[in-house]
Design an enzyme around this catalytic site. Structure first.
Site, PDB file in Angstrom:
ATOM      1  CG  ASP A 139      -4.446   4.487  -3.777  1.00  0.00           C
ATOM      2  OD1 ASP A 139      -4.029   4.129  -2.995  1.00  0.00           O
ATOM      3  OD2 ASP A 139      -5.811   3.923  -3.805  1.00  0.00           O
ATOM      4  CG  ASP A 149      -2.293   0.880   1.044  1.00  0.00           C
ATOM      5  OD1 ASP A 149      -1.878   1.724   0.140  1.00  0.00           O
ATOM      6  OD2 ASP A 149      -2.862   1.258   1.657  1.00  0.00           O
TER       7      ASP A 149
END
Length: 477
Positions: A356, A149
């Protein structure tokens, strides 16, 4: 069925960078030659993301002296198959909607909180976490799958004894069996580094952490210094990780999370001089039969000629996330007339374009998406049959029976020097099954733009937080 040829004169409004196979990269005056790069030709019958050869999860242990890991899509990790392409995309859309909604809430000036970490869990039955790496934890190393992440800082794994744990693919990590495990004392500098007041003291005097996520999922436990091993590379000692004894959520079988955010507790921040504050990655395509991409730590001093470097922007309200400034878009060789400042990051932390790895479909502010959708429809005209929208994707075409479709180029423009990236169709359209293809973009519920991983697949991306730049290509994977 008869075969046809059709022309699509697309007008794509895309935010920031991270998208392409065989992309063309230009800077300065060379961007003025954009008009000569107007179209791509695709075969809808064979329109899949090019997948690299698939190494084992730990075979990418070192590249040019830098530690590296195979970066695997979730379906490849667990061999997930679906009844059809449509089923797979509907599952992705459901996970994606929850992820995007969380980011939009978290990165909105009116709702920003001190919550640590990014949304890793979707709150639906299949969970979230799109890309995984295989990391050895402890001494001797216990192999674990971790969600990657780019918007989270804390590294953590589920640990024995576990008062509350979700199901994972690997055996739980047992700190009692690791010679290198050392609990971090409460009140130490490392403990105080945890952001947002997310630490306190356990009865044992150890530093206790808690990370909460947007859907009520969380991990709680003790902070410890531990050794991590990346494939066959030299173990990295003294990495602060969370040892979670209470964990709730649907993490797709992962043992925990590997945070690559911009903060000091992420792996990149902790590696410090060893990685030079830099990492690069190349995302593999979707699907159980997809190959592996790569995640490499450290700065590549021999970045290929032709790469373009774009300044990173930092949101003072949420400093873990990587933002990039976008100044314009081009379609089919023509720059689009967009409102000035449409993608700007404001002083109060609103808007902007965040990169992202956990979001799949790129999100645009409503006005930008409406312009994209309308321009695309106008350019296509009546030459291709429309298809009903699928979930969050509302611009779809039925290309079944077409042997060749002409798709215009899309260029992203950055900064004052006019640096531009020209993107191919394979990172702009997604197959929904039955010959239906949709634009992989959707409207944001706020002014925030999110560059999704569909647009990132197949291109080498280097994030250098030490210098404050992100580099794109031109190497593909």
């Amino acid at each position: 069925m008869a075969m046809h040829a059709a022309a699509i004169t697309t007008t794509l409004l895309l935010p920031v960078a991270f998208l392409f196979v065989s992309a063309v990269i230009m800077s300065g005056a060379s961007a003025s030659s954009l008009s000569s790069l107007r179209f791509h030709y695709i075969d809808p019958r064979n329109f899949t993301m090019a997948a690299p050869t698939s190494p084992s999860p730990s075979s990418l242990s070192r590249r040019d002296g830098r530690p590296s890991l195979a970066l695997l899509h979730r379906d490849a990790v667990f061999g997930r198959t679906y009844p059809s392409t449509r089923h797979a995309m509907l599952g992705l859309a459901a996970r994606d909607g929850a992820r995007a909604q969380y980011l939009q809430r978290r990165l909105s000036p009116t709702t920003m909180t001190t919550e640590v970490g990014s949304e890793v869990v979707s709150g639906i039955s299949e969970g979230s976490g799109e890309y995984f790496v295989r990391v050895g934890v402890g001494s001797p190393p216990t192999e674990q799958y971790l969600v990657v992440d780019s918007g989270s800082d804390v590294i953590w794994v589920q640990c024995r004894p576990c008062a509350e744990c979700y199901q994972q693919a690997d055996p739980l990590f047992d700190p009692a069996g690791s010679a290198s495990f050392a609990a971090v004392p409460c009140g130490s500098g490392v403990c105080r580094t945890l952001p947002g007041g997310s630490s306190d003291c356990a009865d044992s005097g150890a530093c206790r952490y808690q990370v909460s996520y947007g859907d009520g999922s969380y991990t709680q436990g003790v902070l410890a210094m531990e050794t991590l091993t990346f494939g066959d590379s030299t173990p990295v000692q003294g990495v602060a990780i969370g040892c979670g004894h209470r964990n709730r959520g649907l993490f797709v079988g992962a043992a925990g999370l590997l945070g690559l955010g911009w903060g000091p507790m992420s792996l990149v921040g902790q590696l410090g001089g060893a990685a030079g504050g830099a990492f690069s990655y190349c995302l593999a395509s979707r699907g159980a039969d997809a190959g592996a991409g790569s995640l490499v730590f450290g700065r590549d001093d021999a970045m290929p000629v032709g790469a373009v470097w774009v300044p990173l922007l930092r949101n003072a309200q949420e400093p873990s996330f990587y933002y990039v400034g976008l100044t314009g878009l081009g379609v089919g060789g023509e720059r689009l007339p967009l409102q000035d400042g449409l993608f700007d990051l404001t002083e109060d932390g609103g808007g902007g374009v965040v990169l992202d790895t956990g979001t799949a479909v790129t999100r645009l502010p409503p006005d930008a998406y409406a312009a994209l959708r309308d321009a695309f429809a106008d350019a296509v005209g009546g030459g291709l049959p429309r298809a009903p929208g699928v979930s969050l994707l509302d611009m779809c075409y039925d290309l079944s029976g077409y042997a060749s479709v002409r798709v215009p180029t899309v260029a992203l423009h950055f900064g004052r020097d006019g640096a531009a990236l020209t993107l191919p169709a394979r990172n702009l359209l997604v197959e929904m099954g039955g010959g239906v293809y949709c634009l992989a973009f959707a409207a944001s519920a706020s002014g925030l733009s999110i560059v999704g991983n569909i647009q990132q697949q197949g291109i080498q991306i280097t994030v250098d937080s030490a210098t404050g730049y992100v580099g794109f290509g031109p190497t593909t994977c």
